[in-house]
Design an enzyme around this catalytic site. Structure first.
Site, mmCIF file in Angstrom:
data_model
loop_
_atom_site.group_PDB
_atom_site.id
_atom_site.type_symbol
_atom_site.label_atom_id
_atom_site.label_comp_id
_atom_site.label_asym_id
_atom_site.label_seq_id
_atom_site.Cartn_x
_atom_site.Cartn_y
_atom_site.Cartn_z
ATOM 1 N N GLU A 19 73.956 -100.451 9.609
ATOM 2 C CA GLU A 19 74.608 -101.637 9.046
ATOM 3 C C GLU A 19 76.038 -101.703 9.572
ATOM 4 O OE1 GLU A 19 75.625 -103.270 4.515
ATOM 5 O OE2 GLU A 19 75.443 -101.127 4.915
ATOM 6 N N LYS B 198 71.391 -109.848 4.284
ATOM 7 C CA LYS B 198 71.290 -108.933 3.144
ATOM 8 C C LYS B 198 71.257 -109.690 1.814
ATOM 9 C CE LYS B 198 73.781 -104.857 1.351
ATOM 10 N NZ LYS B 198 75.029 -104.082 1.549
ATOM 11 N N CYS C 263 70.945 -101.279 3.417
ATOM 12 C CA CYS C 263 71.775 -100.473 2.527
ATOM 13 C C CYS C 263 71.403 -100.631 1.050
ATOM 14 C CB CYS C 263 73.248 -100.808 2.777
ATOM 15 S SG CYS C 263 74.397 -99.485 2.292
#
Length: 263
Positions: free
Chosen positions: A39, A106, A142
Protein backbone atom coordinates in the site's frame (compact mmCIF):
# COMPACT_ATOMS: atom_id res chain seq x y z
CA UNK A 1 1.97 -23.25 -10.51
CA UNK A 2 1.86 -19.45 -10.38
CA UNK A 3 4.97 -17.66 -9.17
CA UNK A 4 4.45 -14.53 -7.09
CA UNK A 5 7.09 -12.02 -6.05
CA UNK A 6 6.48 -10.56 -2.60
CA UNK A 7 8.15 -7.14 -2.92
CA UNK A 8 8.68 -5.79 0.59
CA UNK A 9 10.22 -2.37 0.03
CA UNK A 10 10.64 0.68 2.25
CA UNK A 11 8.68 3.71 1.06
CA UNK A 12 9.82 7.33 1.18
CA UNK A 13 7.87 10.56 0.64
CA UNK A 14 9.53 10.91 -2.80
CA UNK A 15 7.64 9.19 -5.66
CA UNK A 16 10.73 9.19 -7.88
CA UNK A 17 12.76 7.35 -5.24
CA UNK A 18 9.94 4.84 -4.79
CA UNK A 19 9.68 4.24 -8.53
CA UNK A 20 13.40 3.41 -8.53
CA UNK A 21 12.77 0.91 -5.72
CA UNK A 22 9.96 -0.67 -7.73
CA UNK A 23 12.17 -1.03 -10.77
CA UNK A 24 14.98 -2.54 -8.71
CA UNK A 25 12.58 -5.02 -7.08
CA UNK A 26 11.15 -6.10 -10.43
CA UNK A 27 14.67 -6.78 -11.67
CA UNK A 28 15.05 -9.19 -8.72
CA UNK A 29 11.70 -10.89 -9.38
CA UNK A 30 13.13 -13.14 -12.08
CA UNK A 31 10.72 -15.86 -13.12
CA UNK A 32 7.68 -14.42 -11.33
CA UNK A 33 4.30 -14.10 -13.03
CA UNK A 34 2.98 -11.48 -10.61
CA UNK A 35 4.77 -8.96 -8.37
CA UNK A 36 2.93 -7.45 -5.40
CA UNK A 37 4.06 -4.20 -3.73
CA UNK A 38 2.77 -2.49 -0.57
CA UNK A 39 0.00 0.00 0.00
CA UNK A 40 1.11 3.61 -0.61
CA UNK A 41 4.06 2.61 -2.81
CA UNK A 42 3.69 5.97 -4.59
CA UNK A 43 4.51 8.03 -1.51
CA UNK A 44 4.62 7.55 2.22
CA UNK A 45 1.53 8.39 4.28
CA UNK A 46 1.20 11.94 5.58
CA UNK A 47 -0.60 15.17 4.73
CA UNK A 48 1.57 15.50 1.63
CA UNK A 49 -0.41 12.73 -0.10
CA UNK A 50 -3.03 15.24 -1.26
CA UNK A 51 -0.29 17.15 -3.10
CA UNK A 52 1.59 14.13 -4.43
CA UNK A 53 -1.39 12.07 -5.60
CA UNK A 54 -1.33 11.25 -9.31
CA UNK A 55 -3.90 10.02 -11.83
CA UNK A 56 -3.41 6.48 -13.09
CA UNK A 57 -1.95 7.83 -16.33
CA UNK A 58 0.58 9.92 -14.38
CA UNK A 59 4.35 9.38 -14.30
CA UNK A 60 4.46 6.92 -11.40
CA UNK A 61 1.95 4.34 -12.65
CA UNK A 62 3.23 4.83 -16.20
CA UNK A 63 6.75 4.08 -14.96
CA UNK A 64 5.58 0.97 -13.11
CA UNK A 65 3.67 -0.16 -16.21
CA UNK A 66 6.74 0.26 -18.40
CA UNK A 67 8.80 -1.82 -15.99
CA UNK A 68 6.08 -4.49 -15.81
CA UNK A 69 6.06 -4.79 -19.59
CA UNK A 70 9.87 -4.83 -19.78
CA UNK A 71 10.07 -7.72 -17.30
CA UNK A 72 6.97 -9.48 -18.62
CA UNK A 73 5.07 -9.81 -15.35
CA UNK A 74 1.90 -8.41 -13.81
CA UNK A 75 2.09 -5.92 -10.92
CA UNK A 76 -0.12 -4.79 -8.05
CA UNK A 77 0.90 -1.62 -6.19
CA UNK A 78 -0.64 1.01 -3.94
CA UNK A 79 -1.01 4.62 -5.10
CA UNK A 80 -3.02 7.74 -4.27
CA UNK A 81 -5.33 9.24 -6.88
CA UNK A 82 -6.37 12.90 -6.68
CA UNK A 83 -9.99 13.69 -5.90
CA UNK A 84 -12.25 16.49 -4.74
CA UNK A 85 -10.40 17.58 -1.61
CA UNK A 86 -9.49 14.04 -0.58
CA UNK A 87 -7.56 11.35 -2.45
CA UNK A 88 -8.37 7.72 -3.19
CA UNK A 89 -6.16 5.03 -1.67
CA UNK A 90 -5.91 2.82 -4.72
CA UNK A 91 -4.52 -0.62 -5.49
CA UNK A 92 -3.72 -0.57 -9.19
CA UNK A 93 -3.43 -3.85 -11.11
CA UNK A 94 -1.21 -3.84 -14.20
CA UNK A 95 -0.93 -6.66 -16.73
CA UNK A 96 2.30 -8.11 -18.06
CA UNK A 97 1.76 -6.05 -21.22
CA UNK A 98 1.80 -2.83 -19.18
CA UNK A 99 -1.95 -2.23 -19.46
CA UNK A 100 -4.03 -1.24 -16.44
CA UNK A 101 -6.43 -4.07 -15.66
CA UNK A 102 -8.25 -2.70 -12.60
CA UNK A 103 -8.15 -0.19 -9.77
CA UNK A 104 -9.51 -0.96 -6.31
CA UNK A 105 -10.19 2.03 -4.07
CA UNK A 106 -9.88 1.15 -0.39
CA UNK A 107 -13.28 0.77 1.24
CA UNK A 108 -12.42 0.62 4.96
CA UNK A 109 -10.46 3.65 6.12
CA UNK A 110 -8.09 3.50 9.08
CA UNK A 111 -9.82 5.70 11.65
CA UNK A 112 -8.42 3.67 14.54
CA UNK A 113 -5.50 3.58 17.00
CA UNK A 114 -5.42 7.39 16.96
CA UNK A 115 -5.19 7.68 13.16
CA UNK A 116 -7.80 9.42 10.97
CA UNK A 117 -7.29 8.29 7.38
CA UNK A 118 -10.71 9.63 6.36
CA UNK A 119 -9.47 13.21 6.80
CA UNK A 120 -7.31 12.77 3.70
CA UNK A 121 -8.84 9.78 1.89
CA UNK A 122 -12.30 9.25 0.44
CA UNK A 123 -13.62 5.68 0.77
CA UNK A 124 -14.23 3.41 -2.18
CA UNK A 125 -17.38 1.36 -2.48
CA UNK A 126 -16.85 -1.64 -4.77
CA UNK A 127 -14.94 -4.90 -4.16
CA UNK A 128 -12.68 -5.73 -7.09
CA UNK A 129 -11.55 -9.05 -8.57
CA UNK A 130 -9.13 -8.82 -11.50
CA UNK A 131 -7.64 -11.36 -13.90
CA UNK A 132 -3.84 -11.33 -13.57
CA UNK A 133 -1.22 -13.98 -14.35
CA UNK A 134 -3.95 -16.51 -15.11
CA UNK A 135 -5.65 -16.05 -11.73
CA UNK A 136 -8.69 -14.18 -10.49
CA UNK A 137 -7.20 -11.93 -7.82
CA UNK A 138 -9.26 -10.24 -5.10
CA UNK A 139 -7.75 -6.93 -3.98
CA UNK A 140 -7.56 -6.00 -0.29
CA UNK A 141 -5.87 -2.96 1.27
CA UNK A 142 -4.51 -2.86 4.83
CA UNK A 143 -7.37 -2.07 7.28
CA UNK A 144 -9.72 -3.98 4.96
CA UNK A 145 -8.22 -7.20 6.36
CA UNK A 146 -10.15 -6.65 9.60
CA UNK A 147 -13.48 -7.00 7.76
CA UNK A 148 -14.20 -10.62 6.75
CA UNK A 149 -17.28 -9.62 4.80
CA UNK A 150 -15.04 -8.04 2.15
CA UNK A 151 -12.98 -11.16 1.51
CA UNK A 152 -16.16 -13.25 1.49
CA UNK A 153 -17.57 -10.92 -1.19
CA UNK A 154 -14.39 -11.47 -3.21
CA UNK A 155 -14.86 -15.24 -2.91
CA UNK A 156 -18.40 -14.84 -4.23
CA UNK A 157 -16.96 -12.91 -7.19
CA UNK A 158 -14.74 -15.88 -8.03
CA UNK A 159 -11.43 -14.88 -6.47
CA UNK A 160 -8.70 -17.54 -6.50
CA UNK A 161 -6.12 -15.47 -4.59
CA UNK A 162 -6.29 -12.60 -2.12
CA UNK A 163 -3.64 -9.93 -2.71
CA UNK A 164 -3.38 -7.86 0.47
CA UNK A 165 -1.28 -4.69 0.36
CA UNK A 166 -0.49 -2.73 3.50
CA UNK A 167 1.39 0.05 5.25
CA UNK A 168 0.66 -1.56 8.62
CA UNK A 169 1.16 0.63 11.65
CA UNK A 170 3.47 -0.47 14.44
CA UNK A 171 2.49 -0.58 18.10
CA UNK A 172 1.62 -2.99 20.91
CA UNK A 173 0.27 -6.26 19.44
CA UNK A 174 -0.12 -4.67 16.00
CA UNK A 175 2.26 -7.10 14.26
CA UNK A 176 0.43 -9.99 15.93
CA UNK A 177 -2.88 -8.60 14.64
CA UNK A 178 -1.49 -8.53 11.09
CA UNK A 179 -0.30 -12.13 11.14
CA UNK A 180 -3.49 -13.39 12.81
CA UNK A 181 -5.83 -11.55 10.46
CA UNK A 182 -4.02 -12.57 7.27
CA UNK A 183 -4.02 -16.21 8.34
CA UNK A 184 -7.69 -16.03 9.38
CA UNK A 185 -8.84 -14.59 6.05
CA UNK A 186 -6.92 -17.36 4.24
CA UNK A 187 -8.24 -20.16 6.46
CA UNK A 188 -11.89 -19.15 6.70
CA UNK A 189 -12.08 -18.83 2.90
CA UNK A 190 -9.69 -21.72 2.08
CA UNK A 191 -7.86 -19.22 -0.11
CA UNK A 192 -4.25 -18.59 -1.05
CA UNK A 193 -3.36 -15.19 0.39
CA UNK A 194 -0.35 -13.09 -0.58
CA UNK A 195 0.04 -10.21 1.86
CA UNK A 196 2.72 -7.56 1.28
CA UNK A 197 3.57 -4.73 3.65
CA UNK A 198 6.03 -1.89 3.64
CA UNK A 199 9.43 -2.62 5.10
CA UNK A 200 10.36 -0.25 7.94
CA UNK A 201 12.04 2.93 6.75
CA UNK A 202 14.39 4.14 9.51
CA UNK A 203 14.49 7.63 7.98
CA UNK A 204 10.73 7.94 8.57
CA UNK A 205 10.50 5.96 11.80
CA UNK A 206 8.45 8.55 13.69
CA UNK A 207 5.23 7.83 11.78
CA UNK A 208 5.33 4.12 12.69
CA UNK A 209 4.18 2.78 9.32
CA UNK A 210 5.73 -0.40 7.96
CA UNK A 211 6.35 -3.55 9.99
CA UNK A 212 7.27 -5.85 7.10
CA UNK A 213 6.05 -9.43 7.68
CA UNK A 214 4.98 -9.98 4.08
CA UNK A 215 3.62 -13.51 3.79
CA UNK A 216 2.24 -16.20 1.55
CA UNK A 217 -0.42 -18.19 3.40
CA UNK A 218 -1.99 -21.35 2.01
CA UNK A 219 -5.72 -22.27 2.01
CA UNK A 220 -5.42 -24.02 5.38
CA UNK A 221 -3.85 -20.97 7.03
CA UNK A 222 -0.27 -22.28 6.98
CA UNK A 223 2.39 -19.61 6.44
CA UNK A 224 4.47 -20.79 3.48
CA UNK A 225 6.76 -17.73 3.42
CA UNK A 226 7.43 -14.85 5.80
CA UNK A 227 9.90 -12.11 4.88
CA UNK A 228 10.36 -10.85 8.42
CA UNK A 229 11.31 -7.20 8.84
CA UNK A 230 14.10 -6.30 6.36
CA UNK A 231 13.49 -5.15 2.77
CA UNK A 232 13.49 -8.01 0.33
CA UNK A 233 11.99 -9.71 -2.70
CA UNK A 234 10.99 -13.35 -2.45
CA UNK A 235 9.46 -15.39 -5.27
CA UNK A 236 6.99 -17.98 -3.99
CA UNK A 237 4.82 -20.60 -5.67
CA UNK A 238 1.06 -20.94 -5.50
CA UNK A 239 -0.32 -24.40 -6.25
CA UNK A 240 -4.01 -24.35 -7.25
CA UNK A 241 -4.30 -28.05 -6.45
CA UNK A 242 -3.75 -27.18 -2.80
CA UNK A 243 -6.95 -25.14 -2.91
CA UNK A 244 -8.96 -28.07 -4.23
CA UNK A 245 -7.45 -30.40 -1.62
CA UNK A 246 -8.14 -27.97 1.21
CA UNK A 247 -11.75 -27.48 0.14
CA UNK A 248 -12.30 -31.22 -0.13
CA UNK A 249 -11.12 -31.60 3.46
CA UNK A 250 -12.69 -28.41 4.79
CA UNK A 251 -15.75 -27.52 2.66
CA UNK A 252 -16.71 -24.55 4.83
CA UNK A 253 -17.69 -22.41 1.84
CA UNK A 254 -20.28 -25.04 0.93
CA UNK A 255 -21.54 -25.14 4.52
CA UNK A 256 -22.40 -21.46 4.76
CA UNK A 257 -25.88 -20.74 6.03
CA UNK A 258 -27.01 -17.31 4.88
CA UNK A 259 -29.66 -15.18 6.50
CA UNK A 260 -29.32 -16.64 9.99
CA UNK A 261 -30.74 -14.15 12.44
CA UNK A 262 -29.47 -13.50 15.93
CA UNK A 263 -31.77 -14.75 18.72
Amino acid sequence: MTRIALCQIPVSPDPAANLTRVRDALAKAEGADLAIFPEATLTRYGRRITELAEPLDGPFVSGVAEAAERHGLAVIAGVFEPGDGRVSNTAVAIGADGGIRAAYRKIHLFDSFGAKESELVAPGSEPVVVELAGLRVGLVTCYDIRFPELTRALVDQGAELFAVIAAWGSGPLKEDHWVTLVRARALENTMWTAAVGQAPNPAEAEDGYGVGRSMLVDPLGVVRADLGTPPGVQVVELDPEATAAARATLPCLEHRVLGVERP
